[in-house]
Design a protein around this motif. Structure first.
Motif, PDB file in Angstrom:
ATOM      1  N   SER A  86       0.825  -1.200   0.000  1.00  0.00           N
ATOM      2  CA  SER A  86       0.000   0.000   0.000  1.00  0.00           C
ATOM      3  C   SER A  86       0.866   1.259   0.000  1.00  0.00           C
ATOM      4  O   SER A  86       1.983   1.255   0.538  1.00  0.00           O
ATOM      5  N   PRO A  87       0.357   2.362  -0.570  1.00  0.00           N
ATOM      6  CA  PRO A  87       1.084   3.633  -0.456  1.00  0.00           C
ATOM      7  C   PRO A  87       1.305   4.054   0.994  1.00  0.00           C
ATOM      8  O   PRO A  87       2.247   4.786   1.298  1.00  0.00           O
ATOM      9  N   LEU A  88       0.438   3.570   1.894  1.00  0.00           N
ATOM     10  CA  LEU A  88       0.526   3.985   3.293  1.00  0.00           C
ATOM     11  C   LEU A  88       1.776   3.471   3.978  1.00  0.00           C
ATOM     12  O   LEU A  88       2.222   4.057   4.975  1.00  0.00           O
ATOM     13  N   ILE A  89       2.371   2.381   3.480  1.00  0.00           N
ATOM     14  CA  ILE A  89       3.545   1.826   4.145  1.00  0.00           C
ATOM     15  C   ILE A  89       4.682   2.833   4.143  1.00  0.00           C
ATOM     16  O   ILE A  89       5.410   2.992   5.131  1.00  0.00           O
ATOM     17  N   ARG A 101      -1.488   8.990  -9.131  1.00  0.00           N
ATOM     18  CA  ARG A 101      -2.461   9.389 -10.157  1.00  0.00           C
ATOM     19  C   ARG A 101      -2.798   8.153 -10.971  1.00  0.00           C
ATOM     20  O   ARG A 101      -1.906   7.421 -11.432  1.00  0.00           O
ATOM     21  N   VAL A 102      -4.076   7.929 -11.159  1.00  0.00           N
ATOM     22  CA  VAL A 102      -4.522   6.703 -11.819  1.00  0.00           C
ATOM     23  C   VAL A 102      -4.018   6.599 -13.256  1.00  0.00           C
ATOM     24  O   VAL A 102      -3.755   5.499 -13.755  1.00  0.00           O
ATOM     25  N   ARG A 109       2.376   0.314  -9.602  1.00  0.00           N
ATOM     26  CA  ARG A 109       3.091  -0.497  -8.610  1.00  0.00           C
ATOM     27  C   ARG A 109       2.270  -0.699  -7.343  1.00  0.00           C
ATOM     28  O   ARG A 109       2.581  -1.560  -6.519  1.00  0.00           O
ATOM     29  N   PHE A 110       1.207   0.104  -7.186  1.00  0.00           N
ATOM     30  CA  PHE A 110       0.309  -0.041  -6.050  1.00  0.00           C
ATOM     31  C   PHE A 110      -0.944  -0.798  -6.492  1.00  0.00           C
ATOM     32  O   PHE A 110      -1.712  -0.280  -7.316  1.00  0.00           O
ATOM     33  N   PRO A 111      -1.202  -1.999  -5.977  1.00  0.00           N
ATOM     34  CA  PRO A 111      -2.396  -2.754  -6.382  1.00  0.00           C
ATOM     35  C   PRO A 111      -3.699  -2.001  -6.169  1.00  0.00           C
ATOM     36  O   PRO A 111      -4.666  -2.212  -6.899  1.00  0.00           O
TER      37      PRO A 111
END
Length: 394
Positions: A86-89, A101-102, A109-111
């Motif tokens: 996750s981006p949060l890590i 950005r989608v 790289r982020f599922p």
């Protein structure tokens, strides 16, 4: 985007978000005010780590037109693939912003981006919430706006996150204090302490059913097993009782080695002593079964366990006792002393559960009269009762 509305929002947060009745209302109103200022948010999340033995953190999720959802996550999330990817890590570990950005190939790289695209989301940004104590928490912001967030909108979010962090920290500290007090002294004691009952001598009298138990053979167990193993066994043993005690309205006040002291308050104005004592007995039956089923393997040997439990009912003094600035929130009184003496009698009689005449007379049925016994420190003998279906164990 109306910058004056953004200023009003930051002022409101700095002033403590006084119009919000709770942390969830504060978060919901914050998001709604941002949208009203012209920033088209879709899904917003707050992720606050907490100081709790079982809970890693709490999350708050807002979406337009819906109530804020609050949930908890345990420590297993740290090893989950979803969290690790996750981006949060990066936010939690490095305290940095992460944008996805989608329409940016690098974001693949982020599922989570595939899920966001399926929802129609165009942009995602995770912003750190940096608490004064150095801990890092996180927020995530998404939009369906074509082209994603503008630079001005991102600047507004960064501006809002600063006061949002401070008020989130205040709420978290209060919640942490409450959680730690509940964990270490119990719910009712924790409420009283947070309510200002913190001075030595602050006590009150209440009527309660008293639960006092210990683990049979604990001394020899401690002598022949490593200390770490003994601690592990004690934790499992206490688990066998605490769930039942809390389920039936009791509160654990103290662990004393292998001993456990709990109380079940009785409302003298309602007159619910019979109902409370019935709940206590149900908890005793459940705990007895749990302890009997408890096993612990040490090499080729499987340890089995027994415990003793004394039940009594009477007035107790409940409050702050101690010396200087080191206090304990506990209960004392002749009723507690009698329960302790009864537990020793249970051990001598090789009984699991015994009750005083006072408890057995309230919670009638299912008892056998074990006779009268002299009680150390008391002027008269006490009649003791045991569960009728239980015979003395060797």
């Amino acid at each position: 985007m109306d910058t004056s509305d953004i200023q009003k929002l930051t002022d409101w947060l700095i002033d403590g978000a006084r119009s919000a009745a709770s942390s969830t209302h504060m978060f919901g109103e914050t998001c709604e005010r941002i949208v009203a200022a012209g920033l088209p948010l879709w899904r917003v999340g707050l992720f606050i780590r907490t100081l709790h033995p079982e809970i890693y953190g709490r999350n708050f999720i807002w979406k337009p037109g819906a109530e804020v959802e609050m949930g908890t996550v345990d420590f297993q999330i740290l090893n989950s693939p979803d969290f690790q990817n996750s981006p949060l890590i990066a936010v939690f570990q490095q305290g940095i912003e992460v944008r996805a950005r989608v329409d940016d190939p690098a974001s693949s790289r982020f599922p989570i981006v595939a899920e966001l695209r399926a929802e129609g989301v165009t942009d995602y940004i995770a912003l750190p919430l940096l608490f004064i104590d150095g801990s890092i928490h996180a927020s995530s912001w998404t939009t369906k706006q074509p082209g994603g967030f503008t630079d001005a909108q991102l600047a507004a979010l960064r501006r809002i996150v600063t006061p949002l962090t401070r008020i989130s920290e205040i709420v978290t500290l209060t919640r942490t204090a409450s959680s730690l007090l509940d964990t270490y002294v119990g719910n009712r004691a924790g409420e009283r302490i947070l309510g200002g009952q913190i001075r030595r001598g602050h006590t009150e009298t209440m009527n309660a059913a008293i639960w006092l138990s210990d683990l049979r053979g604990f001394t020899s167990l401690s002598d022949r097993l490593p200390a770490e193993t003994v601690v592990d066994i004690l934790n499992l043993y206490f688990d066998c009782q605490v769930a039942a005690i809390r389920k039936h309205g009791g509160e654990v006040l103290k662990y004393m080695g292998d001993g456990l002291l709990a109380v079940f308050p009785i409302d003298e104005y309602v007159g619910d002593d019979q109902k409370v004592c019935s709940h206590v007995l149900e908890a005793a039956h459940e705990s007895r079964v749990s302890v009997a089923e408890m096993q612990y393997s040490i090499g080729d040997v499987v340890e089995r366990f027994r415990f003793g439990l004394a039940l009594h009912v009477g007035p107790i003094l409940f409050g702050n006792i101690g010396g200087g600035s080191r206090l304990d929130f506990t209960c004392i009184g002749p009723a507690v002393n009698l329960a302790a003496r009864l537990e020793k009698i249970a051990s001598r009689l090789h009984r699991t559960v015994v009750a005083s005449e006072g408890f057995a007379s309230i919670c009638r049925g299912g008892w056998s009269d074990l006779g009268e016994f002299p009680i150390a420190g008391f002027s008269k003998a006490e009649r003791v009762y045991g569960l009728i279906e239980e015979t003395s164990a060797d």
